[in-house]
Design a protein around this motif. Structure first.
Motif, PDB file in Angstrom:
ATOM      1  N   LEU A 167       0.831  -1.294  -0.026  1.00 23.30           N
ATOM      2  CA  LEU A 167       0.011  -0.012  -0.097  1.00 23.30           C
ATOM      3  C   LEU A 167       0.728   1.193   0.084  1.00 23.30           C
ATOM      4  O   LEU A 167       1.727   1.231   1.002  1.00 23.30           O
ATOM      5  CB  LEU A 167      -0.957   0.107   1.355  1.00 23.30           C
ATOM      6  N   LYS A 168       0.719   1.938  -1.050  1.00 22.38           N
ATOM      7  CA  LYS A 168       1.516   3.320  -1.239  1.00 22.38           C
ATOM      8  C   LYS A 168       0.677   4.405  -0.488  1.00 22.38           C
ATOM      9  O   LYS A 168      -0.518   4.502  -0.584  1.00 22.38           O
ATOM     10  CB  LYS A 168       1.967   3.520  -2.636  1.00 22.38           C
ATOM     11  N   GLU A 169       1.708   5.430  -0.616  1.00 19.79           N
ATOM     12  CA  GLU A 169       0.908   6.859  -0.165  1.00 19.79           C
ATOM     13  C   GLU A 169       0.288   7.567  -1.546  1.00 19.79           C
ATOM     14  O   GLU A 169       0.856   7.243  -2.671  1.00 19.79           O
ATOM     15  CB  GLU A 169       2.012   7.764   0.512  1.00 19.79           C
ATOM     16  N   GLY A 170      -0.556   8.347  -1.176  1.00 18.42           N
ATOM     17  CA  GLY A 170      -1.355   9.260  -2.333  1.00 18.42           C
ATOM     18  C   GLY A 170      -2.546   9.016  -3.013  1.00 18.42           C
ATOM     19  O   GLY A 170      -3.049   9.097  -3.752  1.00 18.42           O
ATOM     20  N   VAL A 225      -0.228  21.984 -13.531  1.00 20.37           N
ATOM     21  CA  VAL A 225       0.128  20.711 -13.276  1.00 20.37           C
ATOM     22  C   VAL A 225      -0.485  19.898 -12.263  1.00 20.37           C
ATOM     23  O   VAL A 225      -0.994  20.702 -11.255  1.00 20.37           O
ATOM     24  CB  VAL A 225       1.904  20.294 -13.092  1.00 20.37           C
ATOM     25  N   SER A 226      -0.603  18.553 -12.121  1.00 19.55           N
ATOM     26  CA  SER A 226      -1.163  17.949 -11.153  1.00 19.55           C
ATOM     27  C   SER A 226      -0.272  17.547  -9.920  1.00 19.55           C
ATOM     28  O   SER A 226       0.831  17.494 -10.103  1.00 19.55           O
ATOM     29  CB  SER A 226      -2.082  16.557 -11.560  1.00 19.55           C
ATOM     30  N   GLU A 227      -0.671  17.471  -8.713  1.00 14.93           N
ATOM     31  CA  GLU A 227      -0.072  16.708  -7.679  1.00 14.93           C
ATOM     32  C   GLU A 227       0.802  15.503  -8.122  1.00 14.93           C
ATOM     33  O   GLU A 227       1.998  15.205  -7.744  1.00 14.93           O
ATOM     34  CB  GLU A 227      -0.956  16.459  -6.682  1.00 14.93           C
ATOM     35  N   GLU A 228       0.045  14.383  -8.971  1.00 18.65           N
ATOM     36  CA  GLU A 228       0.696  13.200  -9.156  1.00 18.65           C
ATOM     37  C   GLU A 228       1.769  13.591 -10.213  1.00 18.65           C
ATOM     38  O   GLU A 228       2.912  13.046 -10.040  1.00 18.65           O
ATOM     39  CB  GLU A 228      -0.223  12.316  -9.969  1.00 18.65           C
ATOM     40  N   TRP A 229       1.736  14.424 -10.967  1.00 17.54           N
ATOM     41  CA  TRP A 229       2.868  14.907 -12.062  1.00 17.54           C
ATOM     42  C   TRP A 229       3.915  15.310 -11.289  1.00 17.54           C
ATOM     43  O   TRP A 229       5.181  14.918 -11.539  1.00 17.54           O
ATOM     44  CB  TRP A 229       2.476  15.923 -12.881  1.00 17.54           C
ATOM     45  N   LEU A 230       3.857  16.156 -10.267  1.00 13.01           N
ATOM     46  CA  LEU A 230       4.927  16.881  -9.352  1.00 13.01           C
ATOM     47  C   LEU A 230       5.672  15.646  -8.699  1.00 13.01           C
ATOM     48  O   LEU A 230       6.742  15.854  -8.767  1.00 13.01           O
ATOM     49  CB  LEU A 230       4.362  17.826  -8.275  1.00 13.01           C
ATOM     50  N   ARG A 251       5.754  14.393  -0.330  1.00 10.18           N
ATOM     51  CA  ARG A 251       4.755  13.830   0.096  1.00 10.18           C
ATOM     52  C   ARG A 251       3.337  14.427  -0.656  1.00 10.18           C
ATOM     53  O   ARG A 251       3.548  15.646  -0.749  1.00 10.18           O
ATOM     54  CB  ARG A 251       4.566  13.721   1.739  1.00 10.18           C
ATOM     55  N   PRO A 252       2.401  13.721  -0.981  1.00 14.86           N
ATOM     56  CA  PRO A 252       1.180  14.602  -1.495  1.00 14.86           C
ATOM     57  C   PRO A 252       0.388  15.152  -0.220  1.00 14.86           C
ATOM     58  O   PRO A 252       0.442  14.735   0.839  1.00 14.86           O
ATOM     59  CB  PRO A 252       0.444  13.314  -2.042  1.00 14.86           C
ATOM     60  N   THR A 253      -0.457  15.853  -0.524  1.00 14.32           N
ATOM     61  CA  THR A 253      -1.309  16.614   0.580  1.00 14.32           C
ATOM     62  C   THR A 253      -2.852  16.110   0.323  1.00 14.32           C
ATOM     63  O   THR A 253      -3.698  16.444   1.106  1.00 14.32           O
ATOM     64  CB  THR A 253      -1.244  18.123   0.760  1.00 14.32           C
ATOM     65  N   SER A 254      -3.166  15.532  -1.028  1.00 16.47           N
ATOM     66  CA  SER A 254      -4.631  15.321  -1.367  1.00 16.47           C
ATOM     67  C   SER A 254      -5.091  14.255  -0.281  1.00 16.47           C
ATOM     68  O   SER A 254      -6.307  14.370  -0.076  1.00 16.47           O
ATOM     69  CB  SER A 254      -4.476  15.019  -2.665  1.00 16.47           C
ATOM     70  N   ILE A 255      -4.181  13.535   0.404  1.00 15.54           N
ATOM     71  CA  ILE A 255      -4.806  12.482   1.628  1.00 15.54           C
ATOM     72  C   ILE A 255      -5.588  13.385   2.637  1.00 15.54           C
ATOM     73  O   ILE A 255      -6.569  12.656   3.416  1.00 15.54           O
ATOM     74  CB  ILE A 255      -3.782  11.684   1.904  1.00 15.54           C
ATOM     75  N   TYR A 256      -5.381  14.404   2.625  1.00 12.44           N
ATOM     76  CA  TYR A 256      -5.965  15.309   3.848  1.00 12.44           C
ATOM     77  C   TYR A 256      -7.205  15.932   3.630  1.00 12.44           C
ATOM     78  O   TYR A 256      -8.158  16.427   4.567  1.00 12.44           O
ATOM     79  CB  TYR A 256      -4.997  16.429   4.428  1.00 12.44           C
ATOM     80  N   PHE A 257      -7.265  16.176   2.161  1.00 19.56           N
ATOM     81  CA  PHE A 257      -8.774  16.861   1.705  1.00 19.56           C
ATOM     82  C   PHE A 257      -9.667  15.910   1.482  1.00 19.56           C
ATOM     83  O   PHE A 257      -9.652  14.938   1.064  1.00 19.56           O
ATOM     84  CB  PHE A 257      -8.188  17.869   0.518  1.00 19.56           C
ATOM     85  N   ILE A 258     -11.095  16.318   2.151  1.00 17.04           N
ATOM     86  CA  ILE A 258     -12.240  15.920   1.685  1.00 17.04           C
ATOM     87  C   ILE A 258     -12.939  16.389   0.624  1.00 17.04           C
ATOM     88  O   ILE A 258     -13.243  15.940  -0.313  1.00 17.04           O
ATOM     89  CB  ILE A 258     -13.033  15.502   3.025  1.00 17.04           C
ATOM     90  N   LYS A 259     -13.570  17.745   1.106  1.00 14.34           N
ATOM     91  CA  LYS A 259     -14.402  18.680   0.189  1.00 14.34           C
ATOM     92  C   LYS A 259     -13.739  19.686  -0.072  1.00 14.34           C
ATOM     93  O   LYS A 259     -13.782  20.589  -1.067  1.00 14.34           O
ATOM     94  CB  LYS A 259     -15.698  18.796   1.005  1.00 14.34           C
TER      95      LYS A 259
END
Length: 459
Positions: A8-11, A402-407, A419-427
């Motif tokens: 299981l990976k981050e992101g 660009v996207s977070e994934e691209w970066l 590290r990504p930050t999308s994991i912290y966001f819901i709405k």
């Protein structure tokens, strides 16, 4: 029944990764028709995720017809037409293999500065503890009294929290403490308010007990409490001294508003004070629990400020919850090493803890200042830096199309892990991608090298 060792990976959501890996195994015929899958509990334990995570993955597989549930028997694989999923062999892409590089600089956020760790002092005290008879027994269920006494003294001196050792519960991690706490709270509450964005590990712990989640918006300038009175839950989880991940701190007015709200509805505030020691522009702010301890459940740990692998966290409970908690868990053994607890207690008693914090605050402040100056120098107006006043990481908001994934992928291909930050966001999503980079475990040379590599990757 097979054991499935998924990576299981981050992101990406964990349930989605479990679902996709099972789906791939079934389609490729590596899991046969009518084969029984591990139970929700077994899979959750083997992958070290919540049962809610594995349940969500299984439910998706059931909905799509890959597996079926047979009551109490469990989950079984449905037959598929194998020819539909046969693919021609794929030859390795030499160009991709050439591009894949080893990591030269890892901006990870789960490490501390090893070069300044007080190894000799810690080892000397640990050797002393090994001579004590109490080191050779099982620990107290709620933590060793010597450590709880030291934490009570520390909290009063550094955070303004008045408590005694009997109100303190020692655990192995914040998530473990929250899971135990959730078992008590679910008797009276079915939902909880959490920050958005907010610490994903806390959300996982609450969802373990199937709490419904309500979301409190937070942005770069602070928390929005305007909708608090319209929310249904009487519980709220917050990180007021150093928001995760934005790094902002609640003002005294916001803290008072929260306390008034909790008193008005007779609810509780769970205050996660996870790295309050490291504030670089002013003194650390007083804790919420210092304003009104009757309505605040205070959480702290030694992972960020001392040593992640030590696995010592703690919680201060108001009296009504304390009585219920101790009644429920009095026959459970401690989840934290008694040896680590006794060593930390003596470390604090000898004054080594306070000296360590003072020393590391200066070390991390210099690293933070250096990193921020490098980022501003190399990226200029293409970024804004969030959270440089405190903590062991910064956020970089990039004004690029660009996207977070691209970066993240571009950084990785250039030898840098971020590290990504999308994991912290819901709405409450950000309009621009935000990347999290930690600096605590890196030297000044590594910080400079890492920023140079990021510039080459992103610009």
């Amino acid at each position: 029944m097979k054991n499935y060792l998924f990576v299981l990976k981050e992101g990406s959501p964990k349930y989605k990764q479990i679902y996709e890996q099972f789906k791939s195994l079934i389609e490729q015929g590596n899991v046969k028709a009518d084969e029984q899958l591990p139970s929700i509990r077994q899979l959750a334990e083997s992958l070290q995720v919540s049962r809610n995570t594995t349940l969500t993955a299984y439910n998706q597989l059931v909905a799509e017809g890959y597996i079926r549930g047979e009551g109490r028997k469990g989950f079984f694989v449905n037959p598929l037409e194998p020819s539909l999923y046969e693919e021609p062999p794929i030859l390795p892409n030499k160009k991709k293999l050439e591009k894949k590089s080893s990591i030269r600089v890892n901006f990870r956020t789960d490490v501390v500065d090893q070069s300044h760790f007080p190894l000799k002092r810690w080892r000397r005290i640990a050797n002393q503890i090994l001579t004590l008879p109490e080191s050779y027994r099982y620990g107290e269920p709620f933590g060793e009294i010597s450590l709880r006494e030291q934490i009570a003294t520390y909290l009063l001196q550094s955070r303004g929290v008045r408590t005694d050792e009997n109100a303190i519960i020692i655990g192995s991690s914040t998530q473990q403490i929250l899971i135990n706490l959730g078992h008590i709270l679910q008797e009276d509450y079915s939902s909880i308010i959490v920050e958005d964005p907010g610490f994903d590990g806390a959300r996982e712990a609450f969802q373990f007990h199937y709490f419904a989640l309500e979301y409190l918006p937070v942005n770069e300038t602070g928390v929005d409490l305007s909708q608090l009175n319209q929310m249904n839950s009487g519980l709220i989880y917050v990180t007021p001294s150093h928001h995760s991940p934005y790094g902002v701190s609640m003002t005294i007015q916001q803290r008072q508003t929260l306390i008034k709200w909790a008193n008005k509805i007779q609810g509780y505030i769970i205050e996660d004070d996870y790295d309050s020691e490291f504030r670089y522009t002013e003194q650390p702010f007083p804790a919420l629990a210092s304003i009104d301890a009757t309505r605040v459940i205070y959480l702290g740990n030694f992972s960020k400020s001392f040593l992640p692998g030590l696995r010592i966290s703690y919680m201060v409970l108001p009296d009504p919850l304390l009585t219920r908690y101790k009644k429920q868990f009095r026959n459970f053994e401690s989840s934290t090493s008694i040896f680590s607890q006794l060593t930390m207690a003596k470390f604090m008693e000898n004054g080594e803890w306070s000296r360590h914090i003072k020393r590391m605050r200066l070390v991390y402040k210099r690293k933070m200042t250096f990193l921020v100056s490098l980022l501003k120098k190399h990226f200029g107006q293409k970024i804004s830096i969030i959270g440089e006043q405190s903590g062991l990481y910064v956020l970089i908001k990039l004004y690029l199309r660009v996207s977070e994934e691209w970066l993240i992928e571009r950084a990785f291909s250039n030898g840098v892990s971020v590290r990504p930050t999308s994991i912290y966001f819901i709405k409450n999503h950000s309009e621009h991608p935000i990347i999290k980079i930690g600096f605590s475990g890196l030297s000044f040379d590594e910080l400079e090298d890492g920023v140079n590599l990021l510039k080459q990757a992103w610009l």
